[in-house]
Scaffold this motif. Structure first.
Motif, PDB file in Angstrom:
ATOM      1  N   MET A  67      59.718  71.820  10.536  1.00 48.62           N
ATOM      2  CA  MET A  67      58.507  72.641  10.411  1.00 48.62           C
ATOM      3  C   MET A  67      58.399  73.612  11.588  1.00 48.62           C
ATOM      4  SD  MET A  67      57.045  71.800   7.534  1.00 48.62           S
ATOM      5  CE  MET A  67      58.743  71.726   6.996  1.00 48.62           C
ATOM      6  N   ALA A  68      58.725  73.147  12.786  1.00 41.58           N
ATOM      7  CA  ALA A  68      58.680  74.014  13.975  1.00 41.58           C
ATOM      8  C   ALA A  68      59.684  75.158  13.846  1.00 41.58           C
ATOM      9  CB  ALA A  68      58.958  73.198  15.235  1.00 41.58           C
ATOM     10  N   ASP A  69      60.872  74.867  13.306  1.00 39.61           N
ATOM     11  CA  ASP A  69      61.877  75.915  13.100  1.00 39.61           C
ATOM     12  C   ASP A  69      61.367  77.000  12.152  1.00 39.61           C
ATOM     13  OD1 ASP A  69      63.638  74.635  14.786  1.00 39.61           O
ATOM     14  OD2 ASP A  69      65.119  74.160  13.224  1.00 39.61           O
ATOM     15  N   LEU A  70      60.467  76.614  11.264  1.00 45.91           N
ATOM     16  CA  LEU A  70      59.893  77.556  10.297  1.00 45.91           C
ATOM     17  C   LEU A  70      58.578  78.163  10.796  1.00 45.91           C
ATOM     18  CD1 LEU A  70      60.561  75.463   7.067  1.00 45.91           C
ATOM     19  CD2 LEU A  70      61.830  77.486   7.840  1.00 45.91           C
ATOM     20  N   ASP A  71      58.225  77.863  12.053  1.00 46.12           N
ATOM     21  CA  ASP A  71      56.958  78.309  12.639  1.00 46.12           C
ATOM     22  C   ASP A  71      55.758  77.835  11.829  1.00 46.12           C
ATOM     23  OD1 ASP A  71      58.083  79.628  14.859  1.00 46.12           O
ATOM     24  OD2 ASP A  71      58.504  81.387  13.625  1.00 46.12           O
ATOM     25  N   ALA A 105      52.965  74.439  11.133  1.00 44.90           N
ATOM     26  CA  ALA A 105      52.388  73.218  11.696  1.00 44.90           C
ATOM     27  C   ALA A 105      53.105  72.016  11.085  1.00 44.90           C
ATOM     28  CB  ALA A 105      50.899  73.159  11.374  1.00 44.90           C
ATOM     29  N   PRO A 106      53.193  70.891  11.798  1.00 47.33           N
ATOM     30  CA  PRO A 106      53.914  69.717  11.284  1.00 47.33           C
ATOM     31  C   PRO A 106      53.450  69.249   9.908  1.00 47.33           C
ATOM     32  CG  PRO A 106      53.349  69.392  13.579  1.00 47.33           C
ATOM     33  CD  PRO A 106      52.663  70.666  13.146  1.00 47.33           C
ATOM     34  N   ASP A 107      52.175  69.476   9.580  1.00 45.44           N
ATOM     35  CA  ASP A 107      51.671  69.032   8.282  1.00 45.44           C
ATOM     36  C   ASP A 107      51.448  70.181   7.295  1.00 45.44           C
ATOM     37  OD1 ASP A 107      49.562  70.197   9.608  1.00 45.44           O
ATOM     38  OD2 ASP A 107      48.145  68.571   9.205  1.00 45.44           O
ATOM     39  N   ALA A 108      52.033  71.349   7.586  1.00 43.72           N
ATOM     40  CA  ALA A 108      51.867  72.504   6.694  1.00 43.72           C
ATOM     41  C   ALA A 108      52.446  72.230   5.305  1.00 43.72           C
ATOM     42  CB  ALA A 108      52.520  73.743   7.299  1.00 43.72           C
ATOM     43  N   ILE A 109      53.525  71.484   5.263  1.00 40.93           N
ATOM     44  CA  ILE A 109      54.125  71.040   4.008  1.00 40.93           C
ATOM     45  C   ILE A 109      54.184  69.516   4.102  1.00 40.93           C
ATOM     46  CG2 ILE A 109      56.167  71.083   2.520  1.00 40.93           C
ATOM     47  CD1 ILE A 109      56.904  73.772   3.849  1.00 40.93           C
ATOM     48  N   ALA A 110      53.704  68.835   3.095  1.00 43.72           N
ATOM     49  CA  ALA A 110      53.726  67.368   3.106  1.00 43.72           C
ATOM     50  C   ALA A 110      55.163  66.873   3.194  1.00 43.72           C
ATOM     51  CB  ALA A 110      53.063  66.823   1.846  1.00 43.72           C
ATOM     52  N   TRP A 111      55.395  65.870   4.040  1.00 41.71           N
ATOM     53  CA  TRP A 111      56.740  65.301   4.187  1.00 41.71           C
ATOM     54  C   TRP A 111      57.312  64.848   2.854  1.00 41.71           C
ATOM     55  CZ3 TRP A 111      58.294  60.511   2.649  1.00 41.71           C
ATOM     56  CH2 TRP A 111      57.286  59.613   2.295  1.00 41.71           C
ATOM     57  N   SER A 112      56.445  64.404   1.955  1.00 44.19           N
ATOM     58  CA  SER A 112      56.909  63.879   0.671  1.00 44.19           C
ATOM     59  C   SER A 112      57.546  64.963  -0.205  1.00 44.19           C
ATOM     60  CB  SER A 112      55.762  63.194  -0.068  1.00 44.19           C
ATOM     61  OG  SER A 112      54.667  64.081  -0.229  1.00 44.19           O
ATOM     62  N   GLU A 113      57.262  66.230   0.083  1.00 43.61           N
ATOM     63  CA  GLU A 113      57.910  67.313  -0.665  1.00 43.61           C
ATOM     64  C   GLU A 113      59.425  67.301  -0.452  1.00 43.61           C
ATOM     65  OE1 GLU A 113      56.610  69.442  -2.965  1.00 43.61           O
ATOM     66  OE2 GLU A 113      54.845  68.166  -2.752  1.00 43.61           O
ATOM     67  N   SER A 160      69.174  72.695  -2.719  1.00 40.11           N
ATOM     68  CA  SER A 160      68.612  74.035  -2.883  1.00 40.11           C
ATOM     69  C   SER A 160      67.152  73.982  -3.328  1.00 40.11           C
ATOM     70  CB  SER A 160      69.435  74.838  -3.879  1.00 40.11           C
ATOM     71  OG  SER A 160      69.476  74.175  -5.121  1.00 40.11           O
ATOM     72  N   ARG A 161      66.715  72.855  -3.842  1.00 40.70           N
ATOM     73  CA  ARG A 161      65.303  72.717  -4.247  1.00 40.70           C
ATOM     74  C   ARG A 161      64.367  72.924  -3.057  1.00 40.70           C
ATOM     75  NH1 ARG A 161      62.120  68.381  -7.619  1.00 40.70           N
ATOM     76  NH2 ARG A 161      60.310  69.696  -7.932  1.00 40.70           N
ATOM     77  N   MET A 162      64.856  72.658  -1.849  1.00 46.60           N
ATOM     78  CA  MET A 162      64.035  72.849  -0.650  1.00 46.60           C
ATOM     79  C   MET A 162      63.647  74.320  -0.492  1.00 46.60           C
ATOM     80  SD  MET A 162      63.590  69.808   0.511  1.00 46.60           S
ATOM     81  CE  MET A 162      63.585  69.295  -1.200  1.00 46.60           C
ATOM     82  N   GLU A 163      64.495  75.222  -0.967  1.00 49.63           N
ATOM     83  CA  GLU A 163      64.186  76.653  -0.900  1.00 49.63           C
ATOM     84  C   GLU A 163      63.046  77.022  -1.842  1.00 49.63           C
ATOM     85  OE1 GLU A 163      65.509  78.988   1.405  1.00 49.63           O
ATOM     86  OE2 GLU A 163      65.941  76.969   2.151  1.00 49.63           O
ATOM     87  N   ASP A 164      62.894  76.253  -2.935  1.00 47.89           N
ATOM     88  CA  ASP A 164      61.768  76.484  -3.847  1.00 47.89           C
ATOM     89  C   ASP A 164      60.442  76.114  -3.185  1.00 47.89           C
ATOM     90  OD1 ASP A 164      63.646  77.192  -5.757  1.00 47.89           O
ATOM     91  OD2 ASP A 164      63.579  75.239  -6.777  1.00 47.89           O
ATOM     92  N   ILE A 165      60.506  75.170  -2.255  1.00 46.27           N
ATOM     93  CA  ILE A 165      59.303  74.719  -1.555  1.00 46.27           C
ATOM     94  C   ILE A 165      58.899  75.727  -0.486  1.00 46.27           C
ATOM     95  CG2 ILE A 165      58.387  72.910  -0.047  1.00 46.27           C
ATOM     96  CD1 ILE A 165      60.320  70.993  -1.601  1.00 46.27           C
ATOM     97  N   HIS A 166      59.903  76.163   0.308  1.00 38.58           N
ATOM     98  CA  HIS A 166      59.639  77.153   1.357  1.00 38.58           C
ATOM     99  C   HIS A 166      60.957  77.794   1.769  1.00 38.58           C
ATOM    100  CE1 HIS A 166      58.495  78.940   5.191  1.00 38.58           C
ATOM    101  NE2 HIS A 166      57.234  78.813   4.793  1.00 38.58           N
ATOM    102  N   ALA A 167      60.981  79.114   1.847  1.00 35.31           N
ATOM    103  CA  ALA A 167      62.194  79.827   2.266  1.00 35.31           C
ATOM    104  C   ALA A 167      62.637  79.332   3.644  1.00 35.31           C
ATOM    105  CB  ALA A 167      61.940  81.330   2.302  1.00 35.31           C
ATOM    106  N   GLY A 168      63.908  78.952   3.747  1.00 36.79           N
ATOM    107  CA  GLY A 168      64.469  78.501   5.010  1.00 36.79           C
ATOM    108  C   GLY A 168      64.388  76.998   5.237  1.00 36.79           C
ATOM    109  N   LEU A 169      63.684  76.262   4.363  1.00 35.82           N
ATOM    110  CA  LEU A 169      63.523  74.821   4.568  1.00 35.82           C
ATOM    111  C   LEU A 169      64.860  74.089   4.490  1.00 35.82           C
ATOM    112  CD1 LEU A 169      61.756  72.385   5.107  1.00 35.82           C
ATOM    113  CD2 LEU A 169      61.213  72.300   2.654  1.00 35.82           C
TER     114      LEU A 169
END
Length: 156
Positions: free
Chosen positions: A63-67, A69-77, A115-124
Motif C-alpha cells: 500500500m505504501a508503494d502505491l502511496d 493508506a494501509p487500509d485503503a484497500i482491504a487486505w482480503s481483496e 493479473s487480477r490485482m491490476e483490476d483492483i488497483h493499477a500497480g498492485l
C-alpha cells in the motif's frame, strides 16, 4: 521459534466469488478452510493451494508503494485466506506454520500475485511482487479451529 498473531480470516466459495471476512473457522485436511473453494483435496492427491497466508506488514508495504493508506484497500481483496501479524512467513517449502491449538500448515510455495490485482488497483501486482509480499501457499497437515487473535508459531 518465531511467534505472531492471526489478525484476519477470509474465504470465497467460488472462483471470482465475493470475499467474506470471518472471525473464526474450522480447517481440515480434506477441505482446507471451511467454505473456501480452493481447499478441497483433489482425487489424485494433496493440493498445493489449500490455504494462503499474507503478512500485515507486507500488505502495508505494498500500500505504501502505491502511496495509499494501509487500509485503503482491504487486505482480503488480495484473496488470501489468512492475514498474520508480528511474524515473517517462511520462504522455504516444508516449514510448518502452527496456528491456535492444533492447526498445522506446511509451506509449499510463494503465492505470486495474479493479473487480477491490476483490476483492483493499477500497480498492485507489482507492489506485491518483492520479498514475498504476495504471501505463501500451504497445505493442511493437521486440522483445527482457528480464530482471530490466535497465536502463530513457525517451525523451520
Amino acid at each position: 521459534m518465531s511467534v505472531g498473531r492471526l489478525v484476519g480470516i477470509a474465504r470465497h466459495d467460488r472462483p471470482r466469488g465475493p470475499i467474506e471476512e470471518i472471525d473464526a473457522v474450522e480447517v481440515t485436511v480434506e477441505a482446507g478452510l471451511a467454505g473456501d473453494y480452493r481447499g478441497a483435496m483433489k482425487p489424485d492427491g494433496p493440493r498445493k493451494r489449500q490455504i494462503s497466508l499474507i503478512t500485515a506488514s507486507g500488505w502495508a508495504a505494498a500500500m505504501a508503494d502505491l502511496d495509499l493508506a494501509p487500509d485503503a484497500i482491504a487486505w482480503s481483496e488480495r484473496r488470501a485466506n489468512l492475514l498474520v501479524d508480528g511474524i515473517a512467513l517462511p520462504r522455504e517449502a516444508g516449514a510448518r506454520i502452527h496456528i491456535g491449538e492444533t492447526l498445522v500448515i506446511e509451506a509449499v510455495q510463494e503465492c505470486d500475485p495474479c493479473s487480477r490485482m491490476e483490476d483492483i488497483h493499477a500497480g498492485l501486482k507489482a507492489a506485491l511482487m518483492p520479498k514475498w509480499r504476495g504471501g505463501l501457499l500451504g497445505r493442511v497437515l493437521n486440522g483445527g479451529h482457528i480464530a482471530i487473535g490466535d497465536i502463530i508459531r513457525i517451525e523451520a
